[in-house]
Write an enzyme that holds these catalytic residues in place. Structure first.
Site, short mmCIF file in Angstrom:
data_model
loop_
_atom_site.label_atom_id
_atom_site.label_comp_id
_atom_site.label_asym_id
_atom_site.label_seq_id
_atom_site.Cartn_x
_atom_site.Cartn_y
_atom_site.Cartn_z
N ASP A 80 0.77 -1.24 0.01
CA ASP A 80 -0.09 0.25 -0.11
C ASP A 80 0.75 1.18 0.01
O ASP A 80 1.95 1.27 0.43
CB ASP A 80 -1.01 -0.01 1.34
CG ASP A 80 -2.11 0.84 1.03
OD1 ASP A 80 -2.49 1.15 -0.13
OD2 ASP A 80 -3.09 0.80 2.14
N HIS A 81 0.28 2.40 -0.60
CA HIS A 81 1.12 3.55 -0.43
C HIS A 81 2.72 3.66 -0.41
O HIS A 81 3.17 3.98 0.47
CB HIS A 81 0.48 4.55 0.77
CG HIS A 81 -0.78 4.74 0.40
ND1 HIS A 81 -1.35 5.82 -0.70
CD2 HIS A 81 -1.93 4.40 0.93
CE1 HIS A 81 -2.76 5.64 -0.80
NE2 HIS A 81 -3.19 5.10 0.30
ZN LIG Z 1 -4.95 4.61 1.03
#
Ligand SMILES: [Zn+2]
Length: 292
Positions: A80-81
């Site tokens: 994620d990210h």
């Molecule tokens: Zn997010």
């Protein structure tokens, strides 16, 4: 075992969305897997750069792979990210199934240029890895916030979505459609809900033609989530709701057993609290299947 791409295609055909839950310890991971197995629906666990730094990129990849094999269950792993190609390559080499390559803080043209490079570099390591790109502004930090940013300024348009997808070759797009990371205090109390721009989601879906992720799903109005999925959202991220449940459950465990020092006796209320949140979100995201 189905690939994540096929899981997305199947969910889309059924009118469902896949649930994405952030984990940063074994309590959260076990809770997510237990809920998904109970409902027999596929699930994605995600770790941001900060969560990966805490758990270990190679370590979480080994654990999730082991769970997938042991239970023959479709649990997938997302980086994620991720804000740099170096961190993305680390996750790709560790065996992550998907990555959120997030340069949405940069000007649009620069975001396009660097995301395109990242798609090529990551797919050269693992051709089946699904790469997600980000446009627009949905704030940062899956935490409890005192005030809401002005979300209307950073909303994504169908035109830029189309241009971004065509120019970069991403498999998945994360638009800004009224969603935001984290929750306001009033949302944690259940007094207010996030609302989504459903019409914008439908237009972005039509213009971009790719899978869409909704970030910052915590605290969103249930009916808006259902309508967003019907309008083309394929993956919904939930993090803050789990973190709130984890903390409350841990506090309960500690309060109930003031003299206990054994972690596996203290943590079960936290695990159960997180599992209940995941169950309720997965039921909503997989609504049609449940009704059948
Ligand atoms: Zn997010």
């Amino acid at each position: 075992m189905k690939t994540l791409r096929v899981v997305f295609e199947d969910a889309q055909a059924k009118g469902d969305a896949v649930g994405h839950f952030n984990v940063s310890d074994l309590v959260l991971l076990k809770a997510v897997l237990a809920a998904a197995r109970e409902l027999d629906v596929p699930v994605v666990v995600g770790l941001s750069e900060g969560e990966r730094a805490f758990v270990g990129t190679r370590e979480i990849a080994a654990v999730v792979k082991s769970l997938r094999e042991e239970f023959d269950f479709p649990i997938f792993l997302n980086a994620d990210h991720t804000h740099s190609l170096a961190k993305g390559i680390e996750a790709a080499k560790a065996g992550f199934d998907a990555i959120v390559f997030d340069l949405s803080a940069l000007p649009f043209e620069e975001n396009v240029r660097q995301t395109k490079q990242a798609v090529q570099a990551l797919k050269s390591i693992n051709a089946s890895m699904m790469v997600e790109g980000e446009i627009g502004d949905i704030g940062t930090g899956s935490e409890i916030h005192d005030s809401s940013p002005d979300l209307t300024k950073g909303l994504s348009s169908p035109e830029e979505a189309k241009q971004f997808v065509e120019s970069t070759g991403v498999d998945i797009l994360a638009p800004a459609v009224g969603n935001m990371h984290g929750m306001l205090r009033s949302m944690v109390k259940g007094e207010t809900k996030k609302r989504l721009d459903i019409e914008r989601i439908a237009k972005i879906k039509k213009a971009s033609g790719v899978f869409l992720t909704l970030h910052g799903g915590s605290g969103t109005d249930d009916d808006d989530l259902r309508r967003a999925i019907a309008a083309g959202i394929n993956l919904v991220h939930i993090n803050t709701e789990l973190r709130v449940a984890w903390r409350r459950g841990l506090e309960q465990g500690l309060a109930k057993m003031p003299d206990e020092v054994v972690p596996y006796k203290i943590f079960p209320p936290a695990l159960e609290a997180v599992k209940q949140v995941v169950l309720s979100r997965l039921r909503l995201f997989n609504g049609k299947r449940r009704a059948a």
